[in-house]
Scaffold this active site. Sequence first.
Site, short mmCIF file in Angstrom:
data_model
loop_
_atom_site.label_atom_id
_atom_site.label_comp_id
_atom_site.label_asym_id
_atom_site.label_seq_id
_atom_site.Cartn_x
_atom_site.Cartn_y
_atom_site.Cartn_z
CE LYS A 80 33.51 49.84 46.19
NZ LYS A 80 35.00 49.72 46.72
CB SER A 155 36.49 50.59 43.30
OG SER A 155 36.41 50.13 44.42
CB SER A 179 38.90 50.87 46.69
OG SER A 179 39.18 50.40 45.44
#
Lengths: 491, 472
Positions: A80, A155, A179
Amino acid sequence: MADWWLESAAAVHRSFIAGERSASEIVDGVLDRIAVHDPILGAFLEVAADRARASARQLDRRRLAGEQLGPLAGVPVALKDNLATDGLRTTAGSALLANWLPPYSATVVRRLEVADALIIGKTNLDEFAMGSSTEHSAFQRTNNPYDADLVPGGSSGGSAAAVAAGLVPLALGSETGGSVRQPAAYCGVVGLKPTYGRVSRYGLIAFASSLDQVGPLGRTVGDVADVLRVIAGADPEDPSTCLEPVPDYRAALGGGVQGWRVAMPEELQKGADAKLQARAEQAFSALVAAGARPVSVCLPHLEAALATYYVIAPAEASSNLSRFDGVRFGVRQGGDRELADMYSQTRGRGFGPEVKRRIMIGTYALSAGYVDAFYVQAQRLRQLLAEDFAAAFSMADILVTPTTPSLPFRFGAHDHDPLAMYANDALTLPANLVGVPAISVPAGLTAGLPVGIQLMAPAFAERALLQAAQVVEDHFGPAAAITPRRGGGQP
Amino acid sequence: MIEAVIGLEVHIELGTKTKMFCRCENRFGAKANTLTCPVCLGLPGALPRPNLEAVERVVRLALAVGAEVAPVLEFDRKHYFYPDLPKGYQISQSRTVLARGGAIQVGLRQIGLHHLHLEEDAGKLAHLGGRASVDLNRAGVPLVEIVSLPEMRSGAEARAFLEEIRLLAEHLAVAEVRMEEGVLRADLNVSVRQVGDPRLNPRTEVKNMNSFRALERAVAYEVARQSQALERGESLAQETRGWDDQAGQTYPQRRKETADDYRYLPEPDLPSYPVSAAWVADIASCLPPGPADLRQRFFAHGLSAETVAVILESRARSQLFEQTAALGADPVVVGQWIVGDLARVERESGESLADRAYAAADLADLIQRVATGSLAGPGAKRALELSYRDRRSVSAVVAEEGLSAISDEGALDPLIDQVLAAHPGAVQDLLAGQEKALGFLLGQLMRKSRSVDPKVAAKRIRERAQACNTGF
């Protein structure tokens, strides 16, 4: 060999160690698949092709030289893009950091490298990890691999989509309120949020320090267990990490749940789609069928969790994001004459609307005259929630819930109603507030879309959590990688 | 009658090896931005790790002033935007401070302390040709902030309070206070009122005073300014003012439109650390003596106030004094040596006692030799200089440099005779009873040899002059 991308990380690792394929072949395969499918999917913000190839060549040399190789040797991993990577652009999905080249790597990244994983690239996310759809990325849209008209969740949407689409077998995401687990559920993969303090946050661009935690995503519970073993453990660079020993999580996986106590707290089913509740009950029944004993628990303060979270998380975010001032890094704008102008232009143009919204909420919640009514009060509620969960875990070893209240939604569905977007995290964020580990495990499809089941366990009981997750995975079958489909609404 | 009500917030940069929340070197004067890392630059993702040595230094100071050390160590974030503040917040302490209460004796008065807390320093801005640059070497340097109660009543008292804090920092090894490096800074809070009036008028805060003299002058200026304003019937407003040292005046700083709101937040990156009573007791058990104790001990040795003040300036001097006296040397003489010649040698060599240990045994030896007459004044000075500079023992210097006093007549006479022969006029004067001539001749003799024992020589000059006379 053609369908290598369907394999688990463990299988890829074994084939590399056995000499069936070289790390270079693995990396080339991954890069080819990304080149073909990511233009549709939009999971990667940056593919570090040269770096990955160089690591692969080195790994191949070391294998041929008979060197001892790490537990993730030959396994491609995506990160990420809020995890700092030395020399590799790290943007946190923000225009403000569009040009930032960190001079250091996050502890989790260094640990993956020491384990000989192959870092493939950086994945898309909501700006500063604030969102549940990855729509708030400053750079691009990431589609749900099952239906390109739907969001992948967020996210960590890029990481979840990349794993689901078989671009990589493993990825790291980060959690503040769900997330990792929510996009894992939306994309049909396994996503784990470890106990707060289990995994170092050093190098994770902070959203809300007391809630943030790095977590792995994979297509099997076993793969996720392997990554956790590599990234978990005390880190002198993060004083919030704990000295708790790190067990071999995979070794426990076949152990079953005979005699364990499992519960489905009513408060964590409420408001969820009936189909998802039914699927959670199926998972619960599977655990009971495997020998677990159903018990009931209650979480009386749970209804306050969402509000509590949306005070604490923005308050900490407003503080953590103060450093983005254009002085030392990032994209500086304005300020030729006035300092205040530099701040307002850099932050005004650099941050997107969702980030600004949370900075405003958080600043308000911390301001003189309001701090007691909001932040201090929220901390009290958080304490009550922690007591609720402590009581629940004195009765039950594992809690079972749907991961999300609903199935993946359409792009733009919550554009005019941020509160509806926030409500998406209702079932996941309690684990962040009280710091316990939780996992989302795929439980098949409904209406062609993936469903995720959430299991929760007491702090530092990841081994039990994964062991129970394995039972659920055995029941529904492991996640299959899916080739992303173009949607009707996709340009 | 108007009286001043003065409180100080004193910041001291702790002399730790590394910074407060990272392992960067804590050092003044390095090339800009070379003592930095992701943590003290506030880079995204970096996290603080507290420096235990800094905590220990503040605990020492707290114990020395009788403050109560908190059972937990917790930090808070204090938010404001400024380019020298990398994270947009300073890690400080507000809910729980490291120590509360305590007092510092200034003259005959006890000045109470509100609390002591630990925090990190900001960087420094430099303005060059219309551009501002920032140096973050100082960012993250540990600071102790000592907040007094508003109990001082004059500029002299405020100055004495600050000087006493400097001595505390010195003697408790909290910091090496070099004023010119900004190691010690004080924010002055001052208001005035009629004596006997329990109410307080709005106060002025004068920020960043970094010299004792400036502090005293600023108090005087503010007391006069505020008193005059009150006499004119003006109402005073709480404000922040700057100090113009050249003009000797304070001046109003831009008023903020809104009150400061630092939005304090419990530092979520750091857990709450227990401060065990056993650890604090350990520190207390090996606490070095503070300036007040030393002062009392020094006076008890019969030293003058001036001598005590000079010795107290430095921990190394104080230790040397006590150790030398403990070896049996006359304390008053030890004091004279430390304050006089040793202080001069420290200055001239550019190496203070703190930088190089000087053995008490050497100073005691030196004093002993002078007392027994085996070393004369000039030779003794020379022996001190050489042993200090070259790190040689006094006995080695005396032997190798031939500094022993010449007191036997056989060795003296040829030198005296040369002097007398060269200055017959002075000899005549001496014989005529002019005592000044003896001093002159003695001086001439000392120029020929430093190691002459002047007492013996004076007597012998007289005798040789008489002998010469009879010889004519």
